[in-house]
Design an enzyme around this catalytic site. Structure first.
Site, short mmCIF file in Angstrom:
data_model
loop_
_atom_site.label_atom_id
_atom_site.label_comp_id
_atom_site.label_asym_id
_atom_site.label_seq_id
_atom_site.Cartn_x
_atom_site.Cartn_y
_atom_site.Cartn_z
N CYS A 328 0.84 -1.20 0.00
CA CYS A 328 0.00 0.00 0.00
C CYS A 328 0.88 1.26 0.00
O CYS A 328 1.55 1.55 -0.98
CB CYS A 328 -0.98 -0.04 1.16
SG CYS A 328 -2.37 1.09 0.96
N HIS A 433 -3.59 -5.54 1.40
CA HIS A 433 -3.30 -5.88 2.80
C HIS A 433 -3.76 -7.32 3.07
O HIS A 433 -4.65 -7.84 2.41
CB HIS A 433 -4.05 -4.94 3.74
CG HIS A 433 -3.58 -3.52 3.68
ND1 HIS A 433 -2.40 -3.11 4.25
CD2 HIS A 433 -4.15 -2.41 3.12
CE1 HIS A 433 -2.26 -1.80 4.06
NE2 HIS A 433 -3.30 -1.36 3.37
#
Length: 488
Positions: A328, A433
């Site tokens: 991310c 994630h």
């Protein structure tokens, strides 16, 4: 409602364990935290974002995570400001004073969610935030006694004896409350006790006499629980057990000032062949794998890394054959540029990235929130399940060699690429994630990073076993009959 004398007193864990006990009893129970300030978050079934602790509590209760479980989520972007998320959607960035003025609007959202949960569940288990004794935050409080008073909710106060001063914490907290708030506290739970309970009993007798309130239980310190943390980083290091000829992989993650979703690394910390370290300062330990984690303020955290010399550390690590993963915000750092033209994470700015992957990222006002499934674009094509939470739009030639292929999530039934793998195979970047949660994906990634004979561990099963162990402990050490008598 479970309130605590301090942050990290055990509120989230107490609610999770009670949710699991209620589930065992066949009750339909909902966890609820009116306002949460955390950078660990989860994507809900209804396409929103809530605190990670409430997602864990939903798992304990056997219900799908929903935005009503955490109607107000504050994600700090600086020491004085936060992104305000209402019913799962980002509304704006506010500093502390502006949010104080906004609280009546936030409280309306809290009460709407609570009303829906009360109508849809047998029981709602509410978790407070921090401590109800913060005098400077009493006016306009929506997270602790302000909420409890508004909806007429009984309160149980939990304190952590392992910190020391547990009786001062409990009695001192009561002293800071108003008469009506003090009367609302039905009793206490003492958490994380180690030693002979008989040596504690004189103190418990004094507490009952001093306050006129019961102690519902003394919970033992449970070592080795694998439960998602609400926000606080776990202990600094976790060393792999001695394993004879079996390999060990050294993993280092920088503890960024605004690190987000560090629950990504819980499976690595639990893995018997991984020596895991969160780095904060000093020389960076030798590592086989460096991971740049998510961040709520990517430009600031990248500047922090640079100031600490990490750009040189990463290049030297790669020069000697090490592997790097960016997740991310960590993925965004690996590119050429980071553009924030609207000032979504601070002042509007464009800064150079680390320049290790050929792409650029621009922050957009619409946040991507998705639960995803797919496969690693590595030998074995292991299945991955996780989630995306980001405001970045990343484009560039490096994305032609994706790290994952994900289900498109639409009627086409097709797939879409995610992330990038460098031409030399040393760098992997992704927006997903939960990359290590799936057992096969974790084993493949550890093998890619250089671990020979990587064991397959099932982290979701380990987490489930921890919830069961927690509930067993509560059933043994809490006076559940007295506690349940306070449920309405």
């Amino acid at each position: 409602m479970i309130q605590g004398t301090t942050s990290d007193a055990g509120k989230s864990t107490l609610v999770a364990g009670l949710c699991r006990l209620a589930r065992r009893a066949g009750a339909r129970v909902a966890p609820f935290k009116p306002q949460n300030m955390a950078l660990n978050s989860a994507v809900t079934a209804d396409g929103g974002e809530i605190g990670r602790a409430q997602a864990l509590q939903a798992l304990a209760a056997g219900v799908a995570p929903h935005t009503d479980f955490n109607p107000v989520l504050l994600k700090p972007t600086s020491d004085r400001g936060a992104q305000v998320i209402i019913h799962g959607k980002a509304r704006m960035n506010l500093d502390a004073r502006a949010y104080h003025d906004y609280k009546p609007v936030a409280f309306d959202a809290v009460l709407e969610s609570y009303a829906r949960l009360r109508a849809g569940y047998d029981t709602v288990l509410v978790e407070g935030a921090g401590s109800p004794a913060e005098i400077n935050l009493r006016e306009g409080d929506i997270a602790n006694m302000g909420f409890a008073e508004r909806v007429d909710c009984p309160v149980v106060l939990v304190a952590d004896i392992d910190r020391g001063g547990v009786f001062a914490h409990l009695v001192g907290t009561l002293a800071c409350l108003s008469d009506s708030e003090r009367a609302r506290v039905r009793g206490f739970v003492i958490n994380r006790f180690r030693g002979d309970i008989k040596l504690l009993e004189p103190g418990l007798d004094w507490l009952r006499a001093q306050t006129g309130k019961p102690v519902f239980g003394v919970l033992p310190y449970l070592h080795g629980l694998l439960l998602d943390a609400e926000d606080m980083l776990p202990s600094q290091a976790r060393s792999a057990a001695a394993r004879g000829d079996a390999g060990v992989l050294r993993v280092v993650v920088p503890a960024l000032p605004r690190i987000s979703n560090h629950t990504d690394f819980d499976p690595l910390r639990a893995h018997p062949q991984v020596e895991f370290t969160y780095w904060k300062s000093g020389p960076v330990p030798d590592a086989d794998l460096l991971i740049l984690p998510g961040s709520k303020s990517v430009q600031r955290d990248l500047a922090w890394l640079r100031d600490a010399g990490w750009d040189a550390v990463i290049r030297r690590h790669l020069r000697y054959g090490g592997k790097v993963i960016g997740i991310c915000g960590g993925m965004q750092m690996l590119g050429r540029t980071l553009d924030d033209p609207l000032g979504l994470e601070g002042a509007p700015a464009s800064v150079p990235g680390l320049g290790l992957l050929d792409f650029d990222t621009t922050l957009q006002p619409d946040k991507t929130l998705k639960n995803v499934t797919g496969h690693l674009a590595l030998p074995g094509a292991a299945a991955v399940h996780g989630y995306e939470i980001h405001m970045g739009d990343t484009r560039g030639p490096a994305l032609a060699a994706p790290a994952l292929t994900l289900a498109a999530g639409d009627a086409s039934g097709g797939v879409r690429p995610d992330g990038a793998v460098s031409a030399d195979g040393q760098i992997l970047a992704t927006y997903v994630h939960g990359l290590f949660d799936a057992p096969d994906a974790c084993a493949v990634l550890l093998a890619w990073a250089g671990l020979d004979g990587a064991e397959r561990i099932d982290y979701p099963a380990l987490r489930e076993a921890s919830l069961e162990r927690l509930a067993d402990s509560f059933a043994e050490h809490l006076d559940l009959r007295a506690l349940y008598a306070e449920f309405r």
